[in-house]
Write an enzyme that holds these catalytic residues in place. Structure first.
Site, PDB file in Angstrom:
ATOM      1  N   THR A  28       0.974  -1.010   0.024  1.00 59.34           N
ATOM      2  CA  THR A  28       0.228  -0.159   0.115  1.00 59.34           C
ATOM      3  C   THR A  28       0.805   1.039  -0.077  1.00 59.34           C
ATOM      4  O   THR A  28       2.117   1.400   0.645  1.00 59.34           O
ATOM      5  CB  THR A  28      -0.942   0.002   1.169  1.00 59.34           C
ATOM      6  OG1 THR A  28      -1.765  -1.214   1.276  1.00 59.34           O
ATOM      7  CG2 THR A  28      -1.707   1.257   1.267  1.00 59.34           C
ATOM      8  N   GLY A  29       0.438   2.301  -0.527  1.00 60.87           N
ATOM      9  CA  GLY A  29       0.996   3.310  -0.601  1.00 60.87           C
ATOM     10  C   GLY A  29       1.397   3.875  -2.081  1.00 60.87           C
ATOM     11  O   GLY A  29       1.297   3.344  -2.986  1.00 60.87           O
ATOM     12  N   ASP A  81       6.258  -4.095  -1.405  1.00 56.78           N
ATOM     13  CA  ASP A  81       5.611  -3.061  -0.549  1.00 56.78           C
ATOM     14  C   ASP A  81       6.726  -2.023  -0.448  1.00 56.78           C
ATOM     15  O   ASP A  81       8.210  -2.242  -0.214  1.00 56.78           O
ATOM     16  CB  ASP A  81       5.090  -3.574   0.876  1.00 56.78           C
ATOM     17  CG  ASP A  81       4.029  -2.587   1.189  1.00 56.78           C
ATOM     18  OD1 ASP A  81       3.854  -1.393   0.641  1.00 56.78           O
ATOM     19  OD2 ASP A  81       3.350  -2.816   2.337  1.00 56.78           O
ATOM     20  N   ASP A  84       8.245   3.372   5.503  1.00 56.69           N
ATOM     21  CA  ASP A  84       8.492   4.842   5.837  1.00 56.69           C
ATOM     22  C   ASP A  84       9.622   5.099   6.105  1.00 56.69           C
ATOM     23  O   ASP A  84      10.043   6.182   6.029  1.00 56.69           O
ATOM     24  CB  ASP A  84       7.379   5.063   6.857  1.00 56.69           C
ATOM     25  CG  ASP A  84       5.935   5.037   6.583  1.00 56.69           C
ATOM     26  OD1 ASP A  84       5.569   5.769   5.637  1.00 56.69           O
ATOM     27  OD2 ASP A  84       5.179   4.017   6.948  1.00 56.69           O
ATOM     28  N   GLU A 103      -0.528  -5.469   6.034  1.00 56.37           N
ATOM     29  CA  GLU A 103       0.922  -5.658   5.451  1.00 56.37           C
ATOM     30  C   GLU A 103       1.683  -6.632   6.192  1.00 56.37           C
ATOM     31  O   GLU A 103       2.461  -7.438   5.655  1.00 56.37           O
ATOM     32  CB  GLU A 103       1.490  -4.453   5.595  1.00 56.37           C
ATOM     33  CG  GLU A 103       1.037  -3.344   4.488  1.00 56.37           C
ATOM     34  CD  GLU A 103       1.550  -1.945   4.781  1.00 56.37           C
ATOM     35  OE1 GLU A 103       1.983  -1.612   5.685  1.00 56.37           O
ATOM     36  OE2 GLU A 103       1.191  -1.016   3.952  1.00 56.37           O
TER      37      GLU A 103
HETATM   38  C1  5RP Z   1       1.397   2.005   4.310  1.00 60.87           C
HETATM   39  C2  5RP Z   1       2.798   1.853   4.284  1.00 60.87           C
HETATM   40  C3  5RP Z   1       3.491   2.409   3.054  1.00 60.87           C
HETATM   41  O1  5RP Z   1       4.268   1.312   2.778  1.00 60.87           O
HETATM   42  C4  5RP Z   1       4.511   3.572   3.613  1.00 60.87           C
HETATM   43  O2  5RP Z   1       3.708   4.336   4.204  1.00 60.87           O
HETATM   44  C5  5RP Z   1       5.126   4.100   2.444  1.00 60.87           C
HETATM   45  O3  5RP Z   1       4.296   4.987   1.614  1.00 60.87           O
HETATM   46  P1  5RP Z   1       4.673   5.652   0.334  1.00 60.87           P
HETATM   47  O4  5RP Z   1       5.271   4.595  -0.616  1.00 60.87           O
HETATM   48  O5  5RP Z   1       3.594   6.419  -0.159  1.00 60.87           O
HETATM   49  O6  5RP Z   1       5.957   6.634   0.868  1.00 60.87           O
HETATM   50  O7  5RP Z   1       3.519   1.304   5.288  1.00 60.87           O
HETATM   51  O8  5RP Z   1       0.672   1.740   5.349  1.00 60.87           O
END
Ligand code: 5RP
Length: 218
Positions: A28-29, A81, A84, A103
């Site tokens: 996700t993201g 995935d 952060d 996740e």
């Molecule tokens: C979602 C997550 C994402 O992998 C994380 O927030 C990274 O997001 P992005 O790719 O938009 O920087 O853990 O719950």
């Protein structure tokens, strides 16, 4: 290159890790979204996906990629995935998008976790990014008090309800030197569903988007 171009590059690079005719785990993201878009280009070569959020389910379906219930499959070779934050041991903080529990479940099932990040996410010590904790709503104050005892500064993420119907507490002010220990400690607090430290189950491969191209770190 812009940050989005770096995210797109690692999303595309991750497709090379998807075996033919498999079901692939999808995160996700914004970085995972680039992976989904790249996956769509080879959708004829895979059976489909399992997904860590309703948002990713919608994006997968919009591309015509079949989405399976995790309970109906017995082989998940790879999960792709973002994160952060990720350290050099490939331990991560995840859950900025509030999808941490699903996740973590998919990551636990997957043979390989491929983390895709732009270089801003690579850190020496985890904790500058507030650590997300998914909490049963009635336990919010209790969990917050326990998190203070662990040295954190908890903040309720206003207006966010997870796909599982729970709330998120973001823990500020942590400098995480023993990630596996803290992951276990937080998960022991009654009312916590799970926390966004992925230390016991860290990534197997990091595809890091840099100005000099995609670096592979194992
Ligand atoms: C979602 C997550 C994402 O992998 C994380 O927030 C990274 O997001 P992005 O790719 O938009 O920087 O853990 O719950």
């Amino acid at each position: 290159m812009t940050q989005n171009e770096l995210k797109e590059a690692v999303g595309r690079a991750a497709v090379a890790y998807v075996p033919e005719n498999c079901i692939v785990g999808v995160g996700t993201g914004s970085t995972a979204n680039y992976f989904i878009d790249a996956l769509a280009e080879i959708k004829g070569q895979i059976k489909g996906a399992v997904s860590s959020s309703e948002a990713s389910v919608a994006r997968l379906k919009s591309h015509g990629i079949p989405v399976f219930d995790l309970n109906t499959i017995d082989d998940l070779p790879v999960y792709v995935d973002g994160a952060d934050e990720i350290n050099h041991q490939l331990q991560m903080i995840k859950g900025g998008g509030a999808a941490l529990t699903r996740e973590k479940i998919i990551a636990a099932v997957a043979g390989q976790f491929i983390c895709i990040c732009d270089e801003s996410k690579l850190v020496d010590v985890l904790g500058n990014f507030p650590l997300p904790v998914e909490v049963i709503p009635m336990a919010r104050s209790h969990v917050a008090r326990e998190l203070v005892k662990l040295g954190g500064h908890p903040a309720y993420r206003e207006g966010v309800v997870t796909d599982n119907g729970n709330i998120i507490i973001d823990v500020h002010g942590l400098s995480i030197s023993q990630a596996t220990v803290l992951e276990t400690q937080i998960n022991q607090i009654v009312g916590v569903v799970t926390n966004g430290l992925f230390a016991h189950r860290r990534a197997d491969v990091l595809l890091l988007g840099t100005a000099n191209g995609v670096k592979t770190i194992k």
